[in-house]
Design an enzyme around this catalytic site. Structure first.
Site, PDB file in Angstrom:
ATOM      1  N   HIS A   1       0.852  -1.193   0.000  1.00  0.00           N
ATOM      2  CA  HIS A   1       0.000   0.000   0.000  1.00  0.00           C
ATOM      3  C   HIS A   1       0.885   1.239   0.000  1.00  0.00           C
ATOM      4  O   HIS A   1       2.111   1.143   0.089  1.00  0.00           O
ATOM      5  CB  HIS A   1      -0.976  -0.008   1.184  1.00  0.00           C
TER       6      HIS A   1
ATOM      7  N   HIS B   1       1.436   3.842   2.009  1.00  0.00           N
ATOM      8  CA  HIS B   1       1.993   4.529   3.170  1.00  0.00           C
ATOM      9  C   HIS B   1       3.521   4.496   3.164  1.00  0.00           C
ATOM     10  O   HIS B   1       4.144   3.508   2.761  1.00  0.00           O
ATOM     11  CB  HIS B   1       1.444   3.927   4.461  1.00  0.00           C
TER      12      HIS B   1
ATOM     13  N   ASP C   1       5.962   4.225   5.328  1.00  0.00           N
ATOM     14  CA  ASP C   1       6.807   3.242   6.010  1.00  0.00           C
ATOM     15  C   ASP C   1       6.890   1.932   5.234  1.00  0.00           C
ATOM     16  O   ASP C   1       7.645   1.029   5.614  1.00  0.00           O
ATOM     17  CB  ASP C   1       6.325   3.001   7.445  1.00  0.00           C
ATOM     18  N   HIS C   2       6.159   1.845   4.134  1.00  0.00           N
ATOM     19  CA  HIS C   2       6.221   0.677   3.258  1.00  0.00           C
ATOM     20  C   HIS C   2       6.781   1.010   1.870  1.00  0.00           C
ATOM     21  O   HIS C   2       6.937   0.103   1.057  1.00  0.00           O
ATOM     22  CB  HIS C   2       4.828   0.064   3.097  1.00  0.00           C
TER      23      HIS C   2
ATOM     24  N   HIS D   1      -7.646  -1.631   5.412  1.00  0.00           N
ATOM     25  CA  HIS D   1      -6.763  -0.641   6.030  1.00  0.00           C
ATOM     26  C   HIS D   1      -7.277   0.734   5.624  1.00  0.00           C
ATOM     27  O   HIS D   1      -8.101   0.856   4.712  1.00  0.00           O
ATOM     28  CB  HIS D   1      -5.322  -0.869   5.550  1.00  0.00           C
TER      29      HIS D   1
END
Length: 322
Positions: free
Chosen positions: A63, A65, A67-68, A141
């Site tokens: 996804h 975001h 931090d990914h 999410h």
């Protein structure tokens, strides 16, 4: 059949001992590998491992975001600057591709290799080649998120040594010919047929790797027949109740209960909130997991490596975690 190495196991922000999310997945029969998510500074983690960006087949982003995904531009640039030529797959949401295109344009970054984007929404199966099938599965999410199912099937011809010994054929050149699929002529004129003394052995293994997700049961179909689930476990259940539904993450309890109900033999938890990044915090998470799950359980740390064999046995490999 699979080797997994955790490059980052923290949720949201890095800590002193944990980077944000990324996972390297290898099949054990060659040097090719896959990356699932690419948080900031992931390429720095690779400097400490025998993994080359030149052997990287594809990057799967769960996804949008940061931090990914924030590690993507630097990793792509470094692959180019070290001379990568072969195409690289980027299996990701369309928004990730748009962001990468804008970054390439506005930072004057010119890749030396084709970057082939596959939209995660394009089809359930996003990759299929050489016995490996990768499918994506929608999760729940606050941003659209997916999990990836890696199903590997390999076949090889295996010599029936017991049958040869029963026929009075000792180990020797005839065995080599039969293994290669050729009939063998013995000194006494007997012809051994390769089809009689070879068996096709097929091995299968399946790993499911979830993205951020507050409803583990959404992976029920993906986990059918799987030997291993890797899933985020950001909070304990008590803390999840305290923070409320806004973050849309899973608790250890919910993941463990799902894995138990799905009869998954192996479970690796990752993506832990920074509040648990000490021995007492990790012990609290593990205790909650073991209360609800009776299978083989691991709580991943950065640089932990695991191997899943054809029998479905998961082993933690020796090495230094962080």
């Amino acid at each position: 059949m699979f080797k997994l190495t955790f490059l980052g196991t923290s949720s949201g922000v890095p800590t002193r001992h944990r980077n944000v999310t990324s996972l390297a997945l290898q099949t054990t029969h060659n040097r090719d590998w896959w990356m699932i998510d690419c948080g900031e500074a992931t390429q720095h983690r690779l400097q400490r491992l025998p993994l080359s960006v030149h052997d990287l087949v594809g990057i799967c982003i769960t996804h949008v975001h940061g931090d990914h995904s924030y590690g993507l531009p630097g990793l792509l640039a470094s692959a180019s600057m070290t001379g990568r030529k072969k195409p690289l797959l980027l299996i990701a949401p369309a928004a990730i591709k748009a962001w990468i295109d804008a970054t390439l344009l506005h930072t004057e970054l010119f890749l030396t290799y084709p970057l082939i984007h596959i939209d995660v929404d394009s089809a359930p199966v996003v990759y299929e080649e050489a016995g490996l099938t990768v499918s994506r599965h929608a999760l729940s999410h606050r941003a659209p998120s997916v999990g990836y199912r890696f199903a590997l099937e390999t076949s090889r011809w295996k010599l029936d040594k017991a049958a040869l010994q029963a026929a009075g054929v000792p180990p020797g050149p005839a065995w080599g010919l039969l293994q290669a699929g050729q009939d063998a002529l013995l000194d006494d004129g007997t012809v051994l047929n390769a089809a009689t003394f070879r068996q096709l052995e097929t091995q299968r293994a399946t790993v499911v790797i979830g993205g951020d997700n507050d409803t583990p049961a959404l992976l029920a179909e993906a986990c059918t027949g799987a030997q291993l689930l890797v899933h985020e476990a950001t909070y304990t259940e008590a803390m999840l109740q305290k923070v409320g539904p806004g973050p849309t993450h899973s608790s250890v309890q919910r993941v463990a209960q799902f894995a138990e109900a799905a009869r998954l033999p192996n479970l690796i938890l990752t993506h832990f909130s920074a509040r648990y990044h000490n021995a007492d915090g990790m012990a609290e998470l593990e205790a909650e997991a073991r209360l609800h799950y009776s299978g083989e359980l691991f709580l991943a740390r950065d640089f932990d490596s695991y191997e899943l064999d054809a029998a479905g046995v998961l082993s933690k490999l020796p090495g230094k975690s962080q």
